[in-house]
Scaffold this motif. Structure first.
Motif, PDB file in Angstrom:
ATOM      1  N   GLU A 253       0.836  -1.206   0.000  1.00 43.84           N
ATOM      2  CA  GLU A 253       0.000   0.000   0.000  1.00 43.84           C
ATOM      3  C   GLU A 253       0.876   1.263   0.000  1.00 43.84           C
ATOM      4  O   GLU A 253       0.624   2.212  -0.745  1.00 43.84           O
ATOM      5  CB  GLU A 253      -0.926  -0.006   1.226  1.00 43.84           C
ATOM      6  N   MET A 254       1.919   1.256   0.843  1.00 45.93           N
ATOM      7  CA  MET A 254       2.859   2.388   0.889  1.00 45.93           C
ATOM      8  C   MET A 254       3.504   2.606  -0.479  1.00 45.93           C
ATOM      9  O   MET A 254       3.660   3.737  -0.942  1.00 45.93           O
ATOM     10  CB  MET A 254       3.942   2.118   1.947  1.00 45.93           C
ATOM     11  N   ASN A 255       3.864   1.510  -1.129  1.00 51.19           N
ATOM     12  CA  ASN A 255       4.477   1.617  -2.454  1.00 51.19           C
ATOM     13  C   ASN A 255       3.480   2.210  -3.455  1.00 51.19           C
ATOM     14  O   ASN A 255       3.808   3.119  -4.219  1.00 51.19           O
ATOM     15  CB  ASN A 255       4.950   0.234  -2.913  1.00 51.19           C
ATOM     16  N   ARG A 256       2.261   1.700  -3.411  1.00 56.27           N
ATOM     17  CA  ARG A 256       1.210   2.154  -4.340  1.00 56.27           C
ATOM     18  C   ARG A 256       0.890   3.643  -4.134  1.00 56.27           C
ATOM     19  O   ARG A 256       0.805   4.413  -5.075  1.00 56.27           O
ATOM     20  CB  ARG A 256      -0.029   1.295  -4.107  1.00 56.27           C
ATOM     21  N   GLU A 257       0.753   4.031  -2.850  1.00 55.93           N
ATOM     22  CA  GLU A 257       0.314   5.389  -2.523  1.00 55.93           C
ATOM     23  C   GLU A 257       1.439   6.422  -2.614  1.00 55.93           C
ATOM     24  O   GLU A 257       1.193   7.592  -2.850  1.00 55.93           O
ATOM     25  CB  GLU A 257      -0.285   5.417  -1.102  1.00 55.93           C
ATOM     26  N   VAL A 258       2.698   5.981  -2.372  1.00 54.83           N
ATOM     27  CA  VAL A 258       3.801   6.955  -2.289  1.00 54.83           C
ATOM     28  C   VAL A 258       4.994   6.580  -3.159  1.00 54.83           C
ATOM     29  O   VAL A 258       5.337   7.295  -4.106  1.00 54.83           O
ATOM     30  CB  VAL A 258       4.298   7.129  -0.823  1.00 54.83           C
ATOM     31  N   LEU A 259       5.632   5.455  -2.857  1.00 54.92           N
ATOM     32  CA  LEU A 259       6.954   5.155  -3.418  1.00 54.92           C
ATOM     33  C   LEU A 259       6.949   5.066  -4.938  1.00 54.92           C
ATOM     34  O   LEU A 259       7.895   5.506  -5.596  1.00 54.92           O
ATOM     35  CB  LEU A 259       7.506   3.857  -2.812  1.00 54.92           C
TER      36      LEU A 259
END
Length: 564
Positions: free
Chosen positions: A243-249
């Motif tokens: 989710e962190m990758n999808r939303e930010v990274l």
């Protein structure tokens, strides 16, 4: 082979508190790093990883963050940070920040609000539980820093979870609102221009539902047990990071490395797999944890080279073509590499160069910890009163209660593995306090600074520092150093660590003597060598055309040959 800047770069880790102080308060600062940018450029590094510089009460040297978008005053201001970022980018160096989101400080506004009442909108940003039926802590988990992982809050009568210090309450990643706040903060830093995050204890963010106690038979004399099965690489950790990758990274061209304790190779592939969309690489701890006894790091025991080979071979082989390795032998939490894996007395220079050769010829991204490039060593303070590290001080309080060790035993363990070994100030020259500060340093300087320092090393063409410059220059020329496939030879040899690196039609042979005695290398028949092998680098003078069938390697000798 997919080429990436973060695969080919070399990372230099800066512990700001101990790097360089410009205002005489005894604490390193951002202006100190700005002043040393030319030094870093000349060394040849490509990326800086900066330990936390955020606002913090400093219970755990900045890993207890009270505001994620403010700079700790003793390090400087946001404009100092912006100037540092600009100066680094001007000379082609990227900047990776520390991301600490398993926990915050208990002085963070979220926690201050969370404590006020059970009805607070921020209550669920943290992990709160009522007392057990016996009126004790909700479970028996032991903190990484000794004692219970739970702290009673008098206001509401509930306990909050803290896997580290009681001033580091764990954030509740089950709460979507909290995750969105974290992602907003990450976007803010990326928009400012930073180039990535090193993620502190990132595989602890997911806890097993219900937070069960560890088995009673695992409890120590203090009544607490290591509850790692319930929070290390927990059930939702990959969901959260995806989710962190999808939303930010995924929205930036950045580098990510996760600090992941107790991670297996299989988990390492899940975290770093190129098709998984999680992280670029992880720090695993298996190799730095060798040589631990009944009380872990505090009771060191001798380690064997075959053990190190087995661990590193496993990671090098398993991640090839699937994930990516981060390569390190020391950092701010580990003892100095020349003291643990080399010899910090008679063969300090030779063994420091040998270890550097090892690290920079494996497949992966190498990390240099400040001072490593001049062969800084562990510090052997004569009693515990000289140490400042919370982990050491808490362990001392614990053993006074449990009598599991004597003070002398703990001190000898601290000499080998204590975190302050890496945190003594950077040794710039032979003047007072190693040129680190004109004031009183926050932690005493290692007394050997008069002979081990940057100024001295810069003047000596045969120094460890100049050897590092040579290695880093080679890495920019030879893709085989980063991308070459590793193959271990002589796995059972207890002195020699030898392997080949192969990229397309090119093969290198790496020979390393990890002992203080001469060691005989006899080339296995399956290793084919062209008629005129080329010496790439060595830490002793070597004749250009040796017979590679049999070589007597001097103590801590390193040689790298191009053999096809």
């Amino acid at each position: 082979m997919e080429r990436k800047w973060w695969k080919e770069g070399v990372v230099y880790q800066i512990y700001p508190r101990s790097f360089y102080d410009t205002n005489g308060d005894g604490i390193g600062d951002l202006r100190g790093i700005i002043e040393k940018v030319p030094y870093l450029k000349e060394l040849g590094i490509d990326i800086i990883w900066l330990n936390p510089i955020y606002a913090s009460p400093n219970d755990d040297n900045g890993y207890d963050i009270s505001h994620y978008q403010e700079i700790l005053k003793e390090f400087g201001t946001m404009s100092d940070f912006e100037e540092l970022l600009e100066k680094l980018h001007e000379v082609g160096i990227k900047l990776v920040m520390d991301l600490v989101v398993n926990h915050s400080s208990d002085e963070h506004p979220w926690f201050v609000e969370s404590k006020k009442s059970k009805a607070s909108p921020y209550r669920d940003y943290y992990i709160w539980r009522g007392p057990s039926e016996e009126g004790k802590e909700p479970n028996n988990w032991r903190s990484f820093f000794s004692g219970s992982s739970w702290q009673l809050d008098e206001t509401t009568g509930d306990y909050y979870l803290h896997l580290f210090s009681k001033k580091q309450p764990d954030l509740n990643w089950e709460n979507k609102k909290l995750r969105e706040e974290i992602y907003r903060m990450m976007h803010w830093w990326f928009e400012k221009g930073i180039d990535g995050f090193r993620m502190d204890v990132i595989n602890l963010i997911s806890k097993v539902e219900g937070l069960p106690s560890a088995p009673k038979e695992e409890e120590g004399p203090d009544g607490y047990a290591w509850g790692g099965n319930y929070f290390v690489t927990g059930p939702k950790v990959h969901d959260y990071i995806k989710e962190m990758n999808r939303e930010v990274l995924s929205k930036y061209d950045v580098m990510t490395v996760g600090e992941t304790c107790d991670v297996t190779v299989e988990e390492g592939i899940l975290f770093t797999g190129e098709n998984r969309k999680e992280l670029n690489m992880v720090f695993q701890f298996e190799h730095v944890n060798i040589g631990q006894g009944r009380e872990g790091k505090w009771t060191p025991i001798p380690w064997k080279l075959t053990e190190l080979k087995r661990i590193m071979d496993k990671w090098q082989t398993a991640l090839h073509g699937k994930g990516w390795n981060s390569l390190y032998l020391n950092n701010h939490d580990q003892p100095r590499q020349v003291s643990k894996f080399g010899n910090d007395t008679v063969y300090r220079k030779e063994s420091a160069k040998m270890l550097a050769t090892y690290l920079h010829t494996l497949e992966g991204t190498p990390y240099i910890y400040q001072g490593e490039e001049i062969g800084m060593t562990n510090v052997y303070f004569e009693d515990l009163s000289h140490y400042k590290d919370l982990e050491i001080l808490n362990k001392w309080e614990e053993i006074k209660r449990t009598k599991s060790l004597t003070e002398e035993e703990l001190l000898s363990g601290v000499h080998v593995n204590g975190r302050d070994n890496a945190r003594t100030p950077m040794q710039w020259n032979a003047s007072l306090n190693a040129g680190f500060t004109t004031g009183v340093p926050w932690l005493e300087v290692n007394p050997n600074y008069t002979t081990i320092n940057v100024e001295e090393a810069s003047k000596d063409s045969n120094s460890i520092l100049n050897y590092y410059k040579q290695l880093l220059a080679l890495r920019k020329k030879h893709l085989i150093m980063a991308y070459g496939q590793y193959h271990l030879i002589l796995p059972e040899h207890e002195q020699i660590y030898a392997y080949t690196k192969t990229l397309e039609s090119e093969t290198w042979l790496v020979l390393l003597n990890f002992s203080g005695e001469e060691a005989l290398f006899q080339k296995p028949e399956e290793i084919e060598v062209v008629s005129s092998p080329q010496l790439i680098i060595a830490n002793y003078p070597v004749e250009q055309m040796p017979d590679l069938n049999t070589i007597a390697l001097k103590p801590y000798e390193a040689r790298v040959y191009k053999i096809s």
